[in-house]
Design an enzyme around this catalytic site. Structure first.
Site, PDB file in Angstrom:
ATOM      1  N   SER A  56     -36.706 -88.645  21.097  1.00 55.09           N
ATOM      2  CA  SER A  56     -37.752 -88.523  22.122  1.00 55.09           C
ATOM      3  C   SER A  56     -38.787 -89.642  22.036  1.00 55.09           C
ATOM      4  CB  SER A  56     -38.420 -87.154  22.075  1.00 55.09           C
ATOM      5  OG  SER A  56     -39.242 -87.036  20.961  1.00 55.09           O
ATOM      6  N   SER A  57     -38.785 -90.401  20.947  1.00 54.54           N
ATOM      7  CA  SER A  57     -39.688 -91.560  20.874  1.00 54.54           C
ATOM      8  C   SER A  57     -39.296 -92.599  21.916  1.00 54.54           C
ATOM      9  CB  SER A  57     -39.624 -92.196  19.490  1.00 54.54           C
ATOM     10  OG  SER A  57     -39.951 -91.241  18.526  1.00 54.54           O
ATOM     11  N   THR A  73     -38.767 -83.416  19.248  1.00 47.95           N
ATOM     12  CA  THR A  73     -40.104 -82.815  19.104  1.00 47.95           C
ATOM     13  C   THR A  73     -41.233 -83.838  19.204  1.00 47.95           C
ATOM     14  OG1 THR A  73     -39.927 -83.026  16.708  1.00 47.95           O
ATOM     15  CG2 THR A  73     -39.299 -80.907  17.657  1.00 47.95           C
ATOM     16  N   ASP A  74     -40.913 -85.123  18.889  1.00 45.78           N
ATOM     17  CA  ASP A  74     -42.003 -86.106  18.787  1.00 45.78           C
ATOM     18  C   ASP A  74     -42.823 -86.239  20.070  1.00 45.78           C
ATOM     19  OD1 ASP A  74     -41.272 -86.546  16.210  1.00 45.78           O
ATOM     20  OD2 ASP A  74     -40.255 -88.459  16.571  1.00 45.78           O
TER      21      ASP A  74
HETATM   22  N1  ASN Z   1     -37.582 -83.309  15.384  1.00 40.74           N
HETATM   23  C1  ASN Z   1     -37.326 -84.243  16.281  1.00 40.74           C
HETATM   24  O1  ASN Z   1     -36.720 -83.962  17.270  1.00 40.74           O
HETATM   25  C2  ASN Z   1     -37.853 -85.641  16.007  1.00 40.74           C
HETATM   26  C3  ASN Z   1     -37.081 -86.744  16.674  1.00 40.74           C
HETATM   27  N2  ASN Z   1     -37.517 -88.011  16.185  1.00 40.74           N
HETATM   28  C4  ASN Z   1     -37.283 -86.741  18.190  1.00 40.74           C
HETATM   29  O2  ASN Z   1     -38.380 -86.572  18.629  1.00 40.74           O
HETATM   30  O3  ASN Z   1     -36.358 -86.958  18.923  1.00 40.74           O
END
Ligand code: ASN
Length: 612
Positions: free
Chosen positions: A140-141, A171-172
């Site tokens: 998601s970054s 989640t990011d």
């Molecule tokens: N826990 C996650 O999903 C973190 C991951 N880097 C994202 O945001 O895609």
């Protein structure tokens, strides 16, 4: 024996079933309506439990955008793995019931192996979900506003085919996407739930499985018309959350708003908190977003050169993250001057606090100077919500600057708390509830609420039956919700639709009622309005976005043929107005048009009945 639950049937057949279940079983064998195709073509039909009948099914579209939930290790770092998620799901009995899928020919019926089915829920519901996997899957970054637009468009395209939507997302930046979607989805009537995980679902110990399961159960069973985020047993309003922990399963917090639901032994929905569009307008997604927006965090010693550089064109909207309750140094005239210059030249600047909890106010001199510099108070909005709201509002081409500023200060989707001065009557202020509570020797708030919630739905239904708007207003004033159903899941909107009380239907839609409510027979207000032939009500419900489910549309073929056979032009018109397709085939493969051999059918093309 063919097992057929009462609620499988069209209203006409259901009415018959109330007189004789045996008759209806014979009837159903002979008519074999299209909706039964999936079950009737199954060899081991006897194995299907009656409570798992298709009528108790809900459909959810899962849009997999990426994130840790579907990642694997490559060269010792986590990255999304394409074309693996559905295969993994099919191996997990807790998220997929292969036996039921085989018995009911799920894959044939939906034409793809991406459609799975949850085991039977506690409430005897089957949630059937189709997974749409994006290419490429993203951490998601890497998400941009274009990705938000793609998600929005896919929801819009599939809106009528599903009861709810689950977005798998990293989640990011999940809080940003959830906030943005909450603004982009205008007049939303169905749940959209973002979820993901901190540990990939492919690992033995992971949080992805529970998060997905919880999100699916809520999206399939409750009409919560909001963009939400589900994580670690809690459902939050999407534009109220922020990621607070990179290493815990409890990764999100909603500091200024209690969760909309908690999934513990039971799933408990906090209905009083659920935000509603209160509109008769149809759902639409606005994918126009302005990218010339930014977040600027104040810190002691920040230079005016930094602030000036940040506010240069093409910047059009900024969220200034200030101290405490919205404060900035009032002894830094150089800074204040830069801010004032920018607002004077038309940049919208929103004042949001750096604190996790609390709201912006003008109680300090250091806060008032920002108001004087032309900043707009962001209340208790999260910076994520304020930024995406700016992006959404600034893209509205038909609004001038003053209207955009006004919109930024307003609560659009429950992203900021309303002024307490306008708060509704407190429960304990209601004399009606007080009198009842007294006679039952009840005084605590929870018991008062329980009484209110038990009494108001049938009262509101009774008021809807006789078209008594004042009574509904009174119920609303005492804190009662007008969208809850009675013991049969019949909401005031169902009743008003049956009775043809057009004005009341409009009032209810503007005060929280949902066109997607289903009673215990699976009927929506639209089904009721059609059945009792209230044309104007059908039009209004359709305008608000009401539609028949796929099952209903398939069942409609037989109903339409029988109307055609009896020359019931008015009946055909109202079904068509409600969205039924006159080319749908009935039990014997004929369409209503084929069956129709009566004069004046062309009168059917009546412009008045057009639904846009
Ligand atoms: N826990 C996650 O999903 C973190 C991951 N880097 C994202 O945001 O895609």
């Amino acid at each position: 024996m063919l097992i057929m639950a009462e609620s499988n049937l069209t209203p006409l057949y259901r009415a018959l079933s109330r007189t004789s279940m045996e008759t209806i079983e014979d009837f159903s064998r002979s008519i074999n309506p299209p909706r039964m195709k999936r079950l009737s073509s199954c060899n081991s039909i006897e194995c299907v439990d009656p409570v798992t009948s298709p009528s108790a099914e809900a459909r959810v579209l899962v849009i997999n955008t990426g994130g840790t939930i579907g990642m694997t290790l490559h060269d010792n770092v986590l990255a999304p793995k394409a074309n693996a998620f559905v295969k993994q799901m099919r191996k997990l009995p807790v998220v997929h019931d292969e036996l039921y899928a085989q018995q009911t020919r799920l894959y044939d019926y939906y034409g793809s192996e991406n459609t799975l089915v949850l085991p039977l829920s506690k409430d005897n519901k089957r949630i059937i979900y189709t997974i749409l996997e994006y290419k490429p899957l993203l951490d998601s970054s890497n998400m941009t506003t274009d990705d938000w637009g793609r998600i929005g468009k896919d929801i819009e395209k599939n809106y009528e085919n599903y009861d709810g939507f689950v977005i798998l997302h990293g989640t990011d930046t999940m809080a940003y996407t959830a906030s943005a979607l909450s603004f982009m989805c205008e007049h939303l009537g169905k749940p959209i739930i973002l979820t993901g995980s901190q540990v990939p679902i492919y690992e033995m110990r992971n949080d992805g499985r529970d998060n997905l399961l919880g999100a699916l159960l809520i999206a399939g069973q409750f009409v919560i018309p909001e963009v939400c985020l589900y994580f670690y047993n809690k459902l939050y309003r999407g534009n109220r959350v922020t990621k607070v922990d990179a290493g815990s399963f409890n990764a999100f917090s909603s500091p200024n708003l209690a969760p909309l639901a908690t999934a513990e032994v039971d799933i408990t929905i906090n209905w009083d908190t659920v935000w509603r569009a209160n509109t008769t307008a149809k759902f639409q997604v606005s994918t126009e977003l302005n990218r010339n927006v930014g977040l600027l965090r104040l810190f002691p010693g920040i230079t005016s050169a930094t602030v000036r550089a940040f506010l240069q064109p093409p910047m059009e909207g900024v969220v200034l993250e200030t101290y405490g309750s919205g404060n900035a140094p009032d002894n830094r005239l150089d800074l204040l001057e830069e801010l004032k210059k920018a607002t004077d030249s038309g940049v919208i600047i929103i004042n949001c606090t750096q604190c996790l909890r609390g709201t912006v106010s003008a109680s300090y001199a250091t806060g008032k100077v920002l108001m004087d510099a032309g900043l707009i108070a962001g209340g208790d909005m999260t910076p994520e919500a304020a930024l995406s709201k700016l992006s959404y509002v600034l893209a509205k081409k038909d609004l001038d600057l003053a209207a955009k500023k006004k919109m930024m200060a307003q609560n659009l989707r429950g992203e900021m708390s309303a002024d307490l001065a306008g708060a509704k009557l407190c429960l304990s202020d209601s004399r009606f509830i007080q009198v009842i509570a007294k006679s039952l020797s009840i005084s605590c708030k929870e018991e008062l609420e329980a009484i209110r919630d038990a009494l108001t739905p049938p009262l509101a239904c009774a008021a809807a039956k006789i078209g008594d708007k004042e009574a509904l207003e009174a119920i609303k004033e005492m804190g009662g919700n007008l969208f809850l159903g009675d013991y049969d899941g019949r909401t005031p909107l169902h009743i008003a639709a049956c009775e043809g009380h057009l004005e009341l239907v409009e009032y209810l839609l503007n005060h929280g009622a949902t066109v997607y409510a289903k009673d215990r027979y699976g009927d929506t207000p639209l089904c009721n309005a059609v059945r009792f032939r209230h044309k104007e009500v059908v039009k209004l419900l359709r305008k608000t976005g009401a539609h028949f489910s796929r099952d209903k549309l398939e069942e409609a073929g037989t109903e339409l043929c029988s109307l055609a056979a009896s020359g019931d032009l008015e009946g055909l018109k109202i079904w068509s107005l409600a969205g039924a397709d006159l080319n749908e085939t009935g039990y014997d493969g004929q369409t209503a048009i084929q069956v129709t051999v009566f004069d004046g059918f062309n009168e059917y093309d009546d412009d008045d009945d057009e639904v846009n």
